[in-house]
Design an enzyme around this catalytic site. Structure first.
Site, PDB file in Angstrom:
ATOM      1  N   GLN B 125       0.851  -1.187   0.000  1.00 54.23           N
ATOM      2  CA  GLN B 125       0.000   0.000   0.000  1.00 54.23           C
ATOM      3  C   GLN B 125       0.885   1.234   0.000  1.00 54.23           C
ATOM      4  OE1 GLN B 125       0.017   2.066   2.666  1.00 54.23           O
ATOM      5  NE2 GLN B 125       0.752   0.800   4.357  1.00 54.23           N
ATOM      6  N   SER B 128       0.664   6.696   3.093  1.00 58.27           N
ATOM      7  CA  SER B 128       1.306   7.774   3.855  1.00 58.27           C
ATOM      8  C   SER B 128       2.387   8.473   3.050  1.00 58.27           C
ATOM      9  CB  SER B 128       1.943   7.208   5.122  1.00 58.27           C
ATOM     10  OG  SER B 128       0.968   6.673   5.961  1.00 58.27           O
ATOM     11  N   SER B 160       3.877  -0.661   3.594  1.00 58.08           N
ATOM     12  CA  SER B 160       4.057  -2.041   4.050  1.00 58.08           C
ATOM     13  C   SER B 160       4.291  -2.954   2.861  1.00 58.08           C
ATOM     14  CB  SER B 160       2.815  -2.521   4.795  1.00 58.08           C
ATOM     15  OG  SER B 160       2.528  -1.633   5.828  1.00 58.08           O
ATOM     16  N   GLU B 257     -14.739  -4.469   6.334  1.00 62.74           N
ATOM     17  CA  GLU B 257     -14.863  -5.313   7.520  1.00 62.74           C
ATOM     18  C   GLU B 257     -13.903  -6.490   7.530  1.00 62.74           C
ATOM     19  OE1 GLU B 257     -18.545  -6.244   4.906  1.00 62.74           O
ATOM     20  OE2 GLU B 257     -17.348  -4.505   5.409  1.00 62.74           O
TER      21      GLU B 257
END
Lengths: 355, 393
Positions: B125, B128, B160, B257
């Site tokens: 991902q 940030s 990550s 979820e």
């Protein structure tokens, strides 16, 4: 997750609580909602509902710290009788309880307040023709001075037995810090009585305590949730430095942590009720006992944390008698002690889990 | 979990349990944040995919099993109870894939998901940035229009798995006027809506113009990396959703979820069970204070499971996860740290030696930070669940 029927039950209790208080409350709850009959099997004049239903009523009563005989009579004493599996005694004693015409109590704990099935406050001596003589003094007896039926747990040789004491009971009300919980010291001197049920009653007593713990946990959840709601509402309305104090991050984050605590306590509590209601064999019974102790530990600590924070977040007003915060704080303390302190249950759990 | 499971669910659970019992490697793999461990975990994912167990909640056509949320929770319980390896492609499977299901095109799903399911492509991902951590809307990396696509420039960080992964996904500022950073527009008042003008893009970590600098985490492994982008070309086909509409795309799946927010209780139950075993083996029975903490860790894991089950039931009845996911995050992140601290205290001096508890503890320390710090989660709970006034972040 509550079913629709359970949600209806909660609403019914809430609506009675909005209308009634004081001495009229319990009779109305029994007549209109049937709370005393809930967890009594239909065969004994009850509604045949479960521990979950008792929890729902307890949660509602807990919100306003409403005093009631639910815990002592409808939960603990009723389930003690049921655990004894004595059909005659159940028939005789349970239907007046189910109707709400009588109250029962269980006298068990010694002054050390451990509610440990291995020890109890009374001794029973055989007096011939199936009768026994019972002696002893029990403490922390819920509604002990107003109960119609007094059950006692007594050491009887190597066994532990359950007895009903009709005469020779001296009950004395005790002033407690938490004024919303009625307790007495019950002394029995040389009372002659018959035994309820047969065989060693330790397991039955443990089961009754677990039921009481699960119901008390629900009361703690209701009280904790309400204490948090009141704190949140106050922090939105109280203005300092030109803004509501609830907008300050230092306070917001504390309330957010309390919300996590209350919601997880609620889950632990509901799960204990469901586990007790569905326990059928030894294995699921043990899991249910574990769930009940888990709930009692978790909900006691959650409520204590919320009640302490309620005082801190309210500031000066919370250390006055006129504000309700101290009532929640006291209830948190007293309910944490009742039926065994968290560290004792944790040790029980640890013994079961860690051996 | 003590539930009344239907026949289909029970069969699924049994199948999962027996497959795992037969296939989970006896020896723990190396950390997936090392080169060797990454390769081992990639192979494991392919093995899982062969059994159609790598992405059980996806539709069957992409290699999944159409599992309900409850079945997914049960899968996870079995998975962690079996001590199976951590998921190297979790960014892809639990974050990007749900985004593609909600906002991707059929072509994107066909092209990307099957390779993801087998971890032929492992995803990192790229959210940030140095100036945009908790305040993700402050990001400054840009996507500039070019023929047939976009040119990405800027810097991402704390990405990550980026050290060894193949591809990455993230948000880029595609409308230069929406850049609110003081450096971009010193004299102007920042625009009111900081969330417009962002585009959700996928890019190849081996493309021209990409430089990845691994960052060692406190366990010494490069668990994340900085990504430097210098006019990296991305075709239009790799935009998810509308250009400029990336914030909405990112937010609708941020609370997914099956991802971090509803982190599977199985993970903590399994850890709590291992802690009990550790106590039976190494614990000092006379140390009742420590015994209490062990019991507490078990109580906590159980309470988290019960809370999560309540959430699963609510979602199965058609509810939405919403801000309640922050409650989960706060709960498990603290539980994980406490559980590992307890284990290390049981181990005593042995706990100083490299081992699974020490590694787990170091990893647990990142829990209250990644996926939105616990402070951000508390603000979410306070404002959106308790209705407290919004204030300065």
């Amino acid at each position: 997750m509550p079913t629709d029927e359970q949600a209806d039950l909660a609403r019914a209790v809430r609506s009675v609580l909005a209308r009634e208080s004081g001495e009229r409350l319990w009779p109305v709850l029994c007549e209109q909602v049937g709370v005393a009959a809930l967890a009594i099997p239909e065969a004994f004049g009850g509604a045949g509902a479960g521990i979950r239903e008792l929890q729902i009523v307890a949660e509602e009563l807990g919100r306003e710290l409403t005093p009631s005989p639910l815990l002592g009579s409808a939960a603990l004493a009723t389930h003690t009788l049921l655990a004894a599996r004595d059909e005659d005694a159940c028939k005789r004693l349970l239907s007046p309880l189910a109707e709400g015409h009588a109250l029962a109590t269980l006298a068990w704990a010694c002054q050390d307040g451990r509610w440990d099935p291995a020890s109890c406050a009374f001794t029973a001596t055989p007096a011939g023709s199936g009768e026994y003589t019972v002696d002893g003094t029990a403490h922390y007896v819920l509604d002990g001075d107003i109960a119609d039926t007094v059950l006692v747990a007594a050491q009887c040789g190597d066994e532990l037995g359950l007895f009903e004491i009709a005469d020779g009971v001296h009950a004395e009300h005790r002033a407690t810090m938490d004024r919303t919980r009625r307790m007495a010291v019950v002394t029995v001197t040389g009372a002659r009585t018959v035994r309820i049920g047969t065989g060693d009653f330790r397991a039955g007593l443990a089961r009754a305590r677990d039921v009481a713990c699960a119901v008390l946990a629900a009361e703690q959840v209701g009280a904790a949730a309400s204490a948090l709601e009141q704190t949140v509402a106050y922090s939105k309305q109280r203005v300092q430095f030109g803004r509501p104090i609830g907008g300050f991050q230092a306070l917001k984050h504390r309330m957010a942590d309390l919300h996590v605590l209350v919601e997880s306590a609620r889950s632990a509590c509901y799960a204990a009720g469901e586990a007790l209601d569905t326990a059928l064999d030894a294995e699921s019974g043990q899991a249910a006992a574990r769930a009940a102790l888990t709930a009692k530990v978790y909900c006691s600590e959650a409520f204590s944390a919320v009640a302490a924070e309620m005082i801190q977040l309210h500031g000066g007003i919370a250390i006055t008698w006129e504000h309700d915060a101290h009532r929640y704080f006291k209830r948190a303390h007293s309910s944490s002690q009742l039926f065994g302190q968290p560290h004792e249950h944790r040790a029980r759990l640890a013994a079961g889990l860690l051996d | 979990m003590d539930l009344d499971l239907d026949e289909r669910t029970r069969q699924f659970r049994d199948e999962v349990a027996s497959w795992l019992a037969a296939n989970v490697p006896d020896k723990p793999m190396d950390s997936f944040d090392s080169a060797a461990g990454f390769a081992q975990h990639r192979e494991w994912e392919a093995q899982l995919a062969d059994a159609r167990l790598s992405a059980v909640s996806w539709p069957e056509e992409f290699g999944g099993r159409d599992c309900s949320l409850l079945e997914w929770v049960i899968f996870e319980e079995e998975y962690y109870a079996a001590g199976a390896p951590l998921r190297v492609n979790q960014n892809g499977i639990f974050m990007l894939a749900p985004t593609l299901f909600s906002h991707g095109t059929p072509e994107q799903r066909r092209r990307i998901l099957p390779k993801m399911a087998r971890s032929e492509e492992v995803w990192a991902q790229a959210w940030s940035e140095p100036e945009a951590g908790s305040d993700i809307a402050a990001l400054r990396s840009t996507a500039t229009r070019t023929d047939g696509g976009w040119l990405l420039s800027g810097q991402k960080t704390w990405s990550s798995r980026a050290a060894f992964a193949d591809k990455a996904f993230g948000l880029f500022r595609s409308d230069p006027d929406s850049d609110i950073s003081p450096a971009a527009h010193p004299p102007r008042t920042p625009p009111k809506d900081r969330h417009r003008g962002m585009t959700y893009l996928m890019f190849d970590l081996h493309a021209d113009g990409v430089r990845v600098r691994p960052i060692e985490q406190l366990d010494g492994e490069p668990g994340f990396a900085e990504i430097f982008l210098d006019n990296v070309f991305v075709p239009d086909a790799d935009v998810i959703g509308e250009p400029g509409g990336g914030w909405r795309v990112a937010m609708t799946t941020a609370n997914n979820e099956r991802g971090l927010s509803l982190r599977s209780p199985g993970r903590f139950l399994a850890a709590a069970d291992r802690l009990l075993e550790l106590w039976r083996r190494d614990g000092d029975p006379a140390d009742t204070a420590l015994a209490s903490r062990v019991a507490d860790a078990w109580i906590g894991a159980r309470a988290y499971q019960l809370y999560t089950f309540g959430t699963v039931t609510r979602l199965a009845d058609g509810g939405e996860l919403g801000p309640e996911s922050s409650v989960n995050k706060l709960f498990w992140s603290r539980l994980d740290v406490e559980l590992h601290e307890t284990a290390l205290d049981v181990l005593g001096a042995q706990g100083e030696l490299r081992g699974e508890w020490l590694d787990g503890w170091l990893f647990s320390l990142s829990g209250p930070i990644y996926g939105g710090t616990d402070q951000i989660q508390r603000t979410t709970v306070a404002e959106r669940l308790l209705g407290l006034p919004r204030g300065a972040r």
